[in-house]
Design a protein around this motif. Structure first.
Motif, PDB file in Angstrom:
ATOM      1  N   GLY A 379      10.043   4.437  26.844  1.00 16.09           N
ATOM      2  CA  GLY A 379       9.480   3.865  28.062  1.00 16.09           C
ATOM      3  C   GLY A 379       8.134   3.251  27.763  1.00 16.09           C
ATOM      4  O   GLY A 379       7.430   3.683  26.840  1.00 16.09           O
ATOM      5  N   ILE A 380       7.804   2.197  28.492  1.00 20.67           N
ATOM      6  CA  ILE A 380       6.518   1.537  28.301  1.00 20.67           C
ATOM      7  C   ILE A 380       5.896   1.319  29.677  1.00 20.67           C
ATOM      8  O   ILE A 380       6.588   0.922  30.624  1.00 20.67           O
ATOM      9  CB  ILE A 380       6.681   0.169  27.600  1.00 20.67           C
ATOM     10  N   CYS A 381       4.632   1.587  29.843  1.00 22.43           N
ATOM     11  CA  CYS A 381       3.914   1.267  31.074  1.00 22.43           C
ATOM     12  C   CYS A 381       2.687   0.460  30.705  1.00 22.43           C
ATOM     13  O   CYS A 381       2.089   0.673  29.648  1.00 22.43           O
ATOM     14  CB  CYS A 381       3.450   2.533  31.795  1.00 22.43           C
ATOM     15  N   ILE A 382       2.328  -0.449  31.596  1.00 24.32           N
ATOM     16  CA  ILE A 382       1.058  -1.151  31.432  1.00 24.32           C
ATOM     17  C   ILE A 382       0.186  -0.790  32.633  1.00 24.32           C
ATOM     18  O   ILE A 382       0.651  -0.827  33.778  1.00 24.32           O
ATOM     19  CB  ILE A 382       1.272  -2.672  31.328  1.00 24.32           C
ATOM     20  N   THR A 383      -1.031  -0.333  32.355  1.00 28.53           N
ATOM     21  CA  THR A 383      -1.931   0.070  33.440  1.00 28.53           C
ATOM     22  C   THR A 383      -3.230  -0.697  33.322  1.00 28.53           C
ATOM     23  O   THR A 383      -3.489  -1.363  32.312  1.00 28.53           O
ATOM     24  CB  THR A 383      -2.276   1.574  33.347  1.00 28.53           C
ATOM     25  N   PHE A 428      -4.143  -1.210  29.512  1.00 26.40           N
ATOM     26  CA  PHE A 428      -3.706  -0.180  28.569  1.00 26.40           C
ATOM     27  C   PHE A 428      -2.193  -0.205  28.473  1.00 26.40           C
ATOM     28  O   PHE A 428      -1.517  -0.453  29.469  1.00 26.40           O
ATOM     29  CB  PHE A 428      -4.148   1.215  29.043  1.00 26.40           C
ATOM     30  N   ILE A 429      -1.668   0.035  27.269  1.00 25.73           N
ATOM     31  CA  ILE A 429      -0.216   0.172  27.115  1.00 25.73           C
ATOM     32  C   ILE A 429       0.070   1.648  26.859  1.00 25.73           C
ATOM     33  O   ILE A 429      -0.587   2.274  26.008  1.00 25.73           O
ATOM     34  CB  ILE A 429       0.326  -0.647  25.937  1.00 25.73           C
ATOM     35  N   LEU A 430       1.019   2.176  27.609  1.00 27.35           N
ATOM     36  CA  LEU A 430       1.433   3.559  27.371  1.00 27.35           C
ATOM     37  C   LEU A 430       2.878   3.576  26.908  1.00 27.35           C
ATOM     38  O   LEU A 430       3.738   2.952  27.524  1.00 27.35           O
ATOM     39  CB  LEU A 430       1.305   4.394  28.646  1.00 27.35           C
ATOM     40  N   TYR A 431       3.118   4.272  25.808  1.00 24.06           N
ATOM     41  CA  TYR A 431       4.476   4.421  25.275  1.00 24.06           C
ATOM     42  C   TYR A 431       4.937   5.849  25.496  1.00 24.06           C
ATOM     43  O   TYR A 431       4.154   6.790  25.346  1.00 24.06           O
ATOM     44  CB  TYR A 431       4.499   4.137  23.774  1.00 24.06           C
ATOM     45  N   PHE A 432       6.210   6.004  25.822  1.00 22.95           N
ATOM     46  CA  PHE A 432       6.791   7.339  25.997  1.00 22.95           C
ATOM     47  C   PHE A 432       8.102   7.381  25.235  1.00 22.95           C
ATOM     48  O   PHE A 432       8.818   6.378  25.176  1.00 22.95           O
ATOM     49  CB  PHE A 432       7.094   7.626  27.478  1.00 22.95           C
ATOM     50  N   SER A 433       8.439   8.558  24.702  1.00 21.71           N
ATOM     51  CA  SER A 433       9.770   8.672  24.115  1.00 21.71           C
ATOM     52  C   SER A 433      10.221  10.125  24.132  1.00 21.71           C
ATOM     53  O   SER A 433       9.403  11.040  24.138  1.00 21.71           O
ATOM     54  CB  SER A 433       9.808   8.143  22.681  1.00 21.71           C
ATOM     55  N   ILE A 477       1.218  -1.223  36.426  1.00 24.39           N
ATOM     56  CA  ILE A 477       1.572  -2.511  37.031  1.00 24.39           C
ATOM     57  C   ILE A 477       2.944  -2.972  36.538  1.00 24.39           C
ATOM     58  O   ILE A 477       3.544  -3.880  37.104  1.00 24.39           O
ATOM     59  CB  ILE A 477       0.498  -3.589  36.753  1.00 24.39           C
ATOM     60  N   TRP A 478       3.430  -2.320  35.501  1.00 26.20           N
ATOM     61  CA  TRP A 478       4.734  -2.715  34.963  1.00 26.20           C
ATOM     62  C   TRP A 478       5.295  -1.517  34.209  1.00 26.20           C
ATOM     63  O   TRP A 478       4.546  -0.738  33.617  1.00 26.20           O
ATOM     64  CB  TRP A 478       4.556  -3.895  34.010  1.00 26.20           C
TER      65      TRP A 478
END
Lengths: 552, 691
Positions: A379-383, A428-433, A477-478
């Protein structure tokens, strides 16, 4: 891809046509092997159908990422041509599925579109390097480190039920500074670290017994009377195991004490190895995609030939023996090599029936079976704000059962800020796995992990109104979710490289790559120590650990 | 740098280093020639700079540079700015060679203190050195100096220590600097550093993190010890005890002999000279005791009194002060009671070594009663030797009214400690019990022992709380086993606690008090305190023993009798069967003017060829003593004076009548005959009557 495939014919033909090794795909494993083979004097041709380096390890712009995950690969029409060999068309099977994206609102969507090029989003995230891990050693040993710059990850957190994010007390200094551990817990944890260090110190006689080394690490920690909180930190945040170690039914990776101790040792020697990196983790400036590229540059220096945007459409095989002979490019040119490595997305169609018992069909049958070892949900989030005030780059581990009781795997997350050159200022980019058995389970885990720290956009409802409690958490935001199959490397007459795995670091991947190289070239050393005068400078640098460039 | 093993030299390195030494020797020779001839030419200066860059340890060269700078400055219209800057540059390159060179750091300080150079560069230099080795105490010293010059705020410097400690708390220098800075901030009640209690609580939490994380690391423990001290200490000096004690009655026998405190004087000087001592015992060393700061009101007072500090180092600061009321030349009326009133600290003047004023003005009043003339001892009895055999002692069942033995709880001078203080110590005790339940470590035990001792000290013995003495004693016994490398320290602490326990009340003292058979072979009211066979390695609780005239410390492990100088009434002392290694260890005896009988048989006097205690003590060559050379020359005569000056120093000022020194290596025939000469008053030597 958005890149047309119709002009291959206009490519100038590649010369020479015979190589020791042809590598298809520029993923990390492929690039390391290309560099390693070049380093021992093999003639290597390195091809990639994409216009970018890195394959599944690439860092892509916002637009390229979404289209890469969604647009099906359109293999160019097979160029016809005569050959003395059997022409077997390659089959493309994307490891990605179930991709879904959501933007918070139109404004966010247009911001991302307009700033698309300012993003370098990792396809295989979250990934980082431990300062003392195998990837760092390999970078220095191979000389690839000179093409990269790193920066230390500021903080490592572990998610705790009701507590939120707590620092991982991963060193003597961190235990001292920790604000959440009780004095007693500090004493217990540090004593355990000392026990491990003593065990690893050859000058000390006090050792952990052979018997204890073979039992599960979790039992050993219990025997040491460590409280659950510390056990969880050691297992999931430092040794970084995936499955719930207390649950034998679901645990697929029960860690033995000796392996746990190795993990701890690597982690603790990572802390403070480089003066500019306070913690254990490093991240490449401009994203993980720099990593395979650095090895490609190293390979190129040693004579490897690079051709991007050049798909291979078929394999050339000897009729009778079924032996691999070469490849046919989309340009129609046939090239020959003794060995071939394929990107894990490529395979050959299984022969229609096993009626014909010849060598060729048998070999094709073997090759068509890919080693798929489960899947990883990413998963990726941009904040626009950090999950922790004043901290730009950080890692988070959610140990099993911290999000909900049925959570059997731990979830890893990484937040990277704009000072690493991967996103526009202020984002900021957040990565999840996490590892998972099916797409729904994986997405549920990732959503729970994201929701614990962020306010997520709702798919299809771009006008969502934040509720009162949401304003404390950063707003994504995404967001993106996708499932990636875990394909391991394979050594046959045609070898296949692995996909990114579910780990935060590259240790297993480097191990697998080194093993693959060993199979392919049993007589050759994996990056021999340089002897030529041009390399001696690098060697001096390595001795002082200065082979790694760190931006402070 | 710390933790870097030294590597053995390779042969080629050895060759290189001998070549280097050769070069250095020739440089040094040229430099010394320049130095002797006061040559300060440009070439000579360059030569010295070259020498210092190779060997910053050459302090003669640094001194030469200072002379050279002064020479150049005095000569011409030179630019001091550039001259001093050149010096700073030289120091910097010398420090890069060896950043632990005392001479180089000192030179830098000297240059900066001249005030011609910018100090802006100093922080940059320091940050570099402190980053390379955060534990370099030279850099920390320099930092304090520079911070003072720059008037950098103590708050900023404190923050810096926090950063350094946060990175690695094994840093004595950083913790030390923190204690220095905090002391100042607390003293001037700086904003955010008041009240003291709040700050200290935070500091306790801070250092707990270090101690609990790694109890084997000692740096935090030192800071913790400082914090305990800050918590319990009384800045202001206080009177802890006195002799005579408040409310006591002293009986003087008509012929100026002295009774009281359960004793008639045995053979005391006091009866010879008629001097009545008044002893003041403070909680710390003080100065400024004189007739204005301590006012004495009495009919007995006829002349200006001169207070004398009882200290072994000839300073005017001491924990114990004494004055003698001269009654010898006074016509005292018989059967009359004279009252004496002493007011301590009602006017200012009494100061601690740190400059704190006396805290609690107090009054001591006592009465002196003059009894009718009693019979003089008959002539025959005078020649009787004092014996220390058990048969000469009789246990005391209970003290008589007369035995006004003063112990700590009769002294009203103990100030009430704050509730916060006690609570904080109790909290610490709980924490360390927790730690010890987790991890058995010596420093945890030691701290617990110290905390329990502090708690006992803070809580008044009158409020009926059980004291922790037994537990503390057990902790020290455990520590002797747990940490066999430091037995003496633990034994000393054990001795002090044991003595405190014994002397804490009259009841606890009773089992150690005996009546002694006097010269007439009958048991009289002479009380002897017998502290033998207690494994004592040092003396303590002297403040409770000021009344003692006869003391038996035999069969212990004493190596020193530090503090015994306060026992001004002491007349008979048994130190036999101890571990005294040298006569200098007996130094405190020199202040005991009333001492008549001394037994130091069966010790180790003269057994150690090297006297490791000597540097602590005075010697005739140290200029601290008024040494009567002519007297020793006459006395030693044919003997080698050098062998006897210690004995002369100790015994020359005493008027002993009995001395037993058998069972010591030093006691040969020569020594004996020397002693007879030094001590003309001596009647018995080694159990033999002198003719």
């Amino acid at each position: 891809m958005g890149e047309p495939h119709d002009s291959f014919a206009s490519y100038p033909p590649i010369d020479p046509v015979n190589f020791d090794l042809i590598v298809l795909g520029t993923g990390l494993s492929e690039s390391v092997i290309a560099a390693a083979a070049s380093a021992v004097g093999k003639t290597v041709l390195h091809l990639d159908p994409n216009f970018f380096y890195g394959s599944h390890f690439a860092s892509l712009s916002f637009h390229d990422l979404t289209s890469y995950l969604t647009s099906p690969y359109r293999p160019p029409s097979a160029a016809s041509g005569d050959s003395d060999y059997v022409v077997v068309d390659l089959l493309h099977q994307s490891p990605y599925s179930d991709a879904e994206f959501a933007s918070r609102d139109d404004e966010s969507a247009s911001f991302l579109r307009e700033n698309s090029r300012k993003f370098n989003i990792d396809l295989g995230g979250p990934k980082a390097l431990l300062s003392a891990d195998k990837a760092i050693d390999l970078l220095m040993k191979s000389g690839a480190s000179q093409y990269m710059e790193f920066k230390g990850i500021d903080e490592c957190f572990v998610y705790e039920v009701n507590e939120g994010l707590a620092n991982v007390p991963d060193s003597r200094g961190a235990i001292f500074r920790d604000k959440k551990l009780s004095l007693k817990e500090k004493n217990q944890l540090m004593r355990f670290f000392k026990l491990v260090l003593k065990h690893l110190d050859d000058t000390q006689e006090e050792k952990i017994s052979e018997e204890d080394l073979e039992i599960p690490f979790v039992s050993f920690l219990e025997r040491m009377k460590l409280p659950p909180k510390i056990k969880s930190i050691l297992l999931y945040a430092i040794a970084m195991v995936d499955y719930d170690q207390d649950n034998n039914e679901v645990c697929k990776d029960l860690l033995k004490t000796k392996d746990g101790i190795d993990c701890l040792a690597q982690y603790s020697s990572s802390v403070g190895r480089f003066p500019n990196a306070p913690g254990a983790l490093l991240y490449p400036i401009y994203g993980e995609g720099e990593l395979p590229q650095a090895f490609c540059r190293r390979a190129a220096v040693k004579g490897c030939i690079y051709v991007l945007r050049m798909p291979v459409i078929s394999l050339l095989m000897e009729k009778v023996t079924g032996l691999y002979k070469g490849v046919r490019l989309a340009s129609g040119q046939d090239l020959y090599s003794s060995q071939l490595i394929l990107d894990p997305s490529f395979t050959v169609p299984s022969p229609p029936s096993l009626a014909r018992k010849d060598f060729l069909s048998e070999r094709l049958q073997l090759l068509s079976q890919r080693d798929i070892k489960g899947m990883v949900a990413r998963g990726i989030c941009i904040t626009k704000s950090s999950i922790k005030p004043d901290v730009s780059n950080c890692s988070v581990v959610y140990p099993p059962r911290t999000l909900y009781p049925e959570q059997v795997t731990s979830i890893k997350a990484l937040q990277i800020g704009s000072n690493l050159g991967v996103c526009p200022a202020g984002t900021f980019i957040l990565y999840f796995s996490t590892l998972c058995n099916d797409a729904n389970e994986g997405k549920k885990l990732l959503k729970a992990a994201m929701n614990a720290l962020l306010t997520l956009p709702v798919s299809g409802n771009s006008e969502s109104v934040p509720s009162a409690s949401d304003d404390i958490k950063p707003i994504a935001i995404w967001s993106a979710f996708y499932i990636q199959k875990l394909i391991t490397s394979k050594f046959e007459f045609i070898s296949s490289a692995p996909t990114p795995d579910g780990n935060l670091n590259y240790n297993d991947l480097i191990d697998a790559t080194e093993k693959l190289f060993g199979h392919m070239y049993p007589e050759e050393e994996f990056f021999p120590k340089a002897t030529s005068p041009e390399d001696t400078k690098d060697e001096d640098e390595e001795e002082e650990d200065s082979g790694i460039t760190l931006e402070s | 740098m710390h933790g870097r093993p030294r590597k053995a030299l390779k042969p080629e390195d050895e060759a290189a280093s001998s070549a280097k030494a050769e070069k250095l020797r020739s440089l040094q020779a040229q430099f010394l020639a320049n130095h002797h001839n006061h040559i300060y030419s440009k070439e000579a200066l360059e030569l010295s700079a070259k020498l210092l860059e190779i060997n910053p340890e050459c302090y003669t060269a640094w001194n030469y540079r200072k002379l050279a700078v002064q020479h150049v400055l005095s000569n011409s219209d030179s630019d001091p700015h550039s001259i001093f800057n050149d010096e700073l540059k030289l120091v910097e390159s010398a420090l890069r060679k060896n950043f632990k060179s005392y001479g180089a750091w000192h030179h830098r300080k000297w240059v900066l203190s001249k005030g011609h150079s910018s100090i802006d560069n100093e922080m940059r230099l320091l940050n570099g050195f402190q980053k390379a080795d955060p534990r370099n105490f030279h850099a920390w010293n320099h930092r304090r100096f520079v911070a003072g010059l720059m008037e950098r705020s103590e708050e900023d410097e404190l923050k810096y220590t926090e950063e350094v400690i946060g990175a690695n708390f094994s840093n004595y220098s950083a913790w030390h600097n923190r204690s220095v800075l905090l002391s100042n901030l607390l003293k001037r009640k700086a904003e955010g550093y008041f009240p003291k209690e709040k700050v200290l609580e935070e500091e306790f939490q801070h250092v707990h993190n270090a101690i609990f994380t790694d109890p084997d690391d000692q740096s935090g423990w030192f800071y913790h010890l400082w914090l305990i001290d800050q918590t319990v200490k009384n800045d202001a000096p206080l009177l802890v005890s006195s002799w005579p004690s408040h409310g006591s009655n002293i009986t003087l026998i008509g012929d100026n002999g002295l009774r009281g405190c359960g004793l008639s004087l045995l053979n005391g000087t006091l009866s010879d000279t008629g001097a009545l001592p008044i002893i003041l015992y403070f909680n710390q060393a003080v100065k400024g005791i004189n007739s204005s700061s301590v006012a004495i009101k009495s009919e007995l007072l006829k002349e200006e009194l001169v207070w004398k500090p009882l200290s072994m180092n000839n300073s005017n600061t001491a924990q114990v002060w004494v004055v003698y009321l001269n009654l010898g030349n006074m016509e005292l009326q018989q059967s009359k009671t004279y009252s004496v009133e002493i007011n301590v600290g009602h006017s200012s003047g009494i100061l601690s070594a740190n400059g704190n004023h006396y805290g609690d003005p107090s009054q001591i009043s006592f009465e002196v009663f003059v009894e009718t003339t009693c019979t003089k001892p008959t002539e025959g009895q005078v020649g009787k030797r004092t014996t220390w055999d058990d048969t000469n002692f009789q246990k005391i069942d209970h003290f008589q009214e007369l035995d006004s033995i003063a112990t700590a709880n009769q002294n009203h001078h103990i100030p009430k400690s704050s509730d916060w203080c006690i609570e904080q110590i109790v909290k610490e005790i709980t924490n360390f019990r927790d730690l010890l339940s987790e991890y058995d470590c010596k420093i945890g035990k030691l701290t617990l022992a110290r905390l329990l001792t502090a708690l006992d000290m803070l809580s008044s013995p009158l409020d009926g709380k059980k004291s922790n003495t037994e537990e503390v004693l057990q902790l020290y016994i455990d520590l002797m086993k747990l940490d066999p490398t430091h037995p003496v320290y633990y034994k000393d602490e054990h001795s002090l606690i044991l003595l405190k326990q014994i002397t804490s009340t009259r009841d606890s003292l009773l089992p150690y008090c005996y009546y002694h058979k006097d010269a007439t072979e009958t048991f009289t009211g002479h009380v002897c305190l017998r502290l033998q066979n207690l494994s004592l390695s040092r003396m303590g609780s002297i403040e409770n023993l000021l009344w003692v005239q006869m003391l038996d410390l035999s069969h212990n492990e004493l190596q020193s009798i530090e503090g015994l100088e306060a026992m001004q009434l002491l007349s008979c002392l048994n130190l036999s069967h101890n571990k005294f290694g040298s006569l200098t260890a007996l130094g405190p005896l020199r202040s005991l003017k009333s001492l008549k009988v001394l037994n130091i048989s069966y010790n180790e006097l003269g057994s150690h060829s090297i006297d490791t205690r000597r540097y602590l003590c005075s010697s005739p060559v140290a200029h601290t003593e008024e040494f009567t050379w002519d007297r020793i020359e006459i006395l030693t005569g044919s003997f080698n004076a050098a062998n006897f000056w210690e004995a002369f120093l100790i015994f020359g000022s005493l008027a002993l009548t009995e001395l037993n020194i058998t069972g010591n290596a030093v006691a040969d025939e020569n020594f004996r005959s020397f002693l007879v000469k030094v001590l003309p008053t001596l009647k018995w030597l080694d159990e033999e009557e002198l003719s």
